[in-house]
Design a protein around this motif. Structure first.
Motif, PDB file in Angstrom:
ATOM      1  N   PHE A 125       1.797   6.507  -6.992  1.00 38.41           N
ATOM      2  CA  PHE A 125       0.662   7.316  -7.427  1.00 38.41           C
ATOM      3  C   PHE A 125       0.945   8.815  -7.266  1.00 38.41           C
ATOM      4  O   PHE A 125       0.713   9.607  -8.178  1.00 38.41           O
ATOM      5  N   VAL A 126       1.473   9.210  -6.123  1.00 33.56           N
ATOM      6  CA  VAL A 126       1.764  10.618  -5.868  1.00 33.56           C
ATOM      7  C   VAL A 126       2.866  11.116  -6.805  1.00 33.56           C
ATOM      8  O   VAL A 126       2.764  12.215  -7.377  1.00 33.56           O
ATOM      9  N   LEU A 127       3.904  10.324  -7.019  1.00 31.81           N
ATOM     10  CA  LEU A 127       4.973  10.732  -7.927  1.00 31.81           C
ATOM     11  C   LEU A 127       4.477  10.834  -9.367  1.00 31.81           C
ATOM     12  O   LEU A 127       4.891  11.725 -10.111  1.00 31.81           O
ATOM     13  N   SER A 128       3.566   9.959  -9.754  1.00 28.82           N
ATOM     14  CA  SER A 128       3.022  10.051 -11.114  1.00 28.82           C
ATOM     15  C   SER A 128       2.135  11.285 -11.261  1.00 28.82           C
ATOM     16  O   SER A 128       2.114  11.924 -12.320  1.00 28.82           O
ATOM     17  N   LEU A 129       1.397  11.666 -10.224  1.00 29.92           N
ATOM     18  CA  LEU A 129       0.615  12.905 -10.276  1.00 29.92           C
ATOM     19  C   LEU A 129       1.525  14.128 -10.410  1.00 29.92           C
ATOM     20  O   LEU A 129       1.231  15.046 -11.178  1.00 29.92           O
ATOM     21  N   ILE A 130       2.617  14.151  -9.683  1.00 35.51           N
ATOM     22  CA  ILE A 130       3.574  15.259  -9.783  1.00 35.51           C
ATOM     23  C   ILE A 130       4.171  15.310 -11.181  1.00 35.51           C
ATOM     24  O   ILE A 130       4.303  16.380 -11.776  1.00 35.51           O
ATOM     25  N   ARG A 148       0.826  -1.214   0.000  1.00 34.48           N
ATOM     26  CA  ARG A 148       0.000   0.000   0.000  1.00 34.48           C
ATOM     27  C   ARG A 148       0.857   1.259   0.000  1.00 34.48           C
ATOM     28  O   ARG A 148       0.575   2.213  -0.718  1.00 34.48           O
ATOM     29  N   PHE A 149       1.893   1.280   0.828  1.00 33.91           N
ATOM     30  CA  PHE A 149       2.793   2.429   0.904  1.00 33.91           C
ATOM     31  C   PHE A 149       3.471   2.658  -0.450  1.00 33.91           C
ATOM     32  O   PHE A 149       3.511   3.789  -0.949  1.00 33.91           O
ATOM     33  N   PHE A 150       3.983   1.608  -1.045  1.00 35.22           N
ATOM     34  CA  PHE A 150       4.693   1.734  -2.319  1.00 35.22           C
ATOM     35  C   PHE A 150       3.749   2.183  -3.436  1.00 35.22           C
ATOM     36  O   PHE A 150       4.096   3.043  -4.240  1.00 35.22           O
ATOM     37  N   SER A 151       2.541   1.652  -3.469  1.00 38.86           N
ATOM     38  CA  SER A 151       1.595   2.050  -4.509  1.00 38.86           C
ATOM     39  C   SER A 151       1.153   3.503  -4.315  1.00 38.86           C
ATOM     40  O   SER A 151       0.977   4.243  -5.286  1.00 38.86           O
TER      41      SER A 151
END
Length: 113
Positions: free
Chosen positions: A15-20, A8-11
């Motif tokens: 997700f946050v890095l892909s949004l950035i 969960r932490f890794f996903s």
């Protein structure tokens, strides 16, 4: 912590890095990078406006002192489209009255035959 918590932490991190990354791509794609910063000092040189024509080419209006130049950038070369454009008056009312005065003066002249 179990393996499910790490997953969960890794996903969430991915997700946050892909949004950035997507936001950075959108900013670069639509030319918002130069407009988001703090206003620059009033120097002699300024980029007035940028318009993207396609993926490679951009029209750039550059102001130097009180003269503006229209440039076509991108592709294989840079082209000066128009040079020596006079900077428009900051006061719209003064420009309007000046244009109205010129129209009134031209109406008072006799038409040449």
């Amino acid at each position: 912590m179990s393996a499910l918590d790490f997953l969960r932490f890794f996903s969430a991190l991915v997700f946050v890095l892909s949004l950035i990354g997507a936001l950075a791509w959108l900013v670069r794609r639509f030319g918002l990078a130069g407009r988001l910063g703090a206003p620059r000092s009033s120097g002699r040189l300024a980029v007035v406006e940028v318009a993207a024509l396609d993926a490679r080419r951009r029209l750039v209006l550059v102001r130097r002192d009180s003269t503006e130049h229209l440039l076509l950038l991108g592709g294989t070369s840079e082209i000066v489209v128009e040079s020596g454009i006079s900077r428009p008056s900051e006061d719209f009312g003064a420009s309007l009255s000046q244009a109205g005065g010129q129209a009134i003066a031209s109406q008072g002249k006799e038409p040449s035959s």
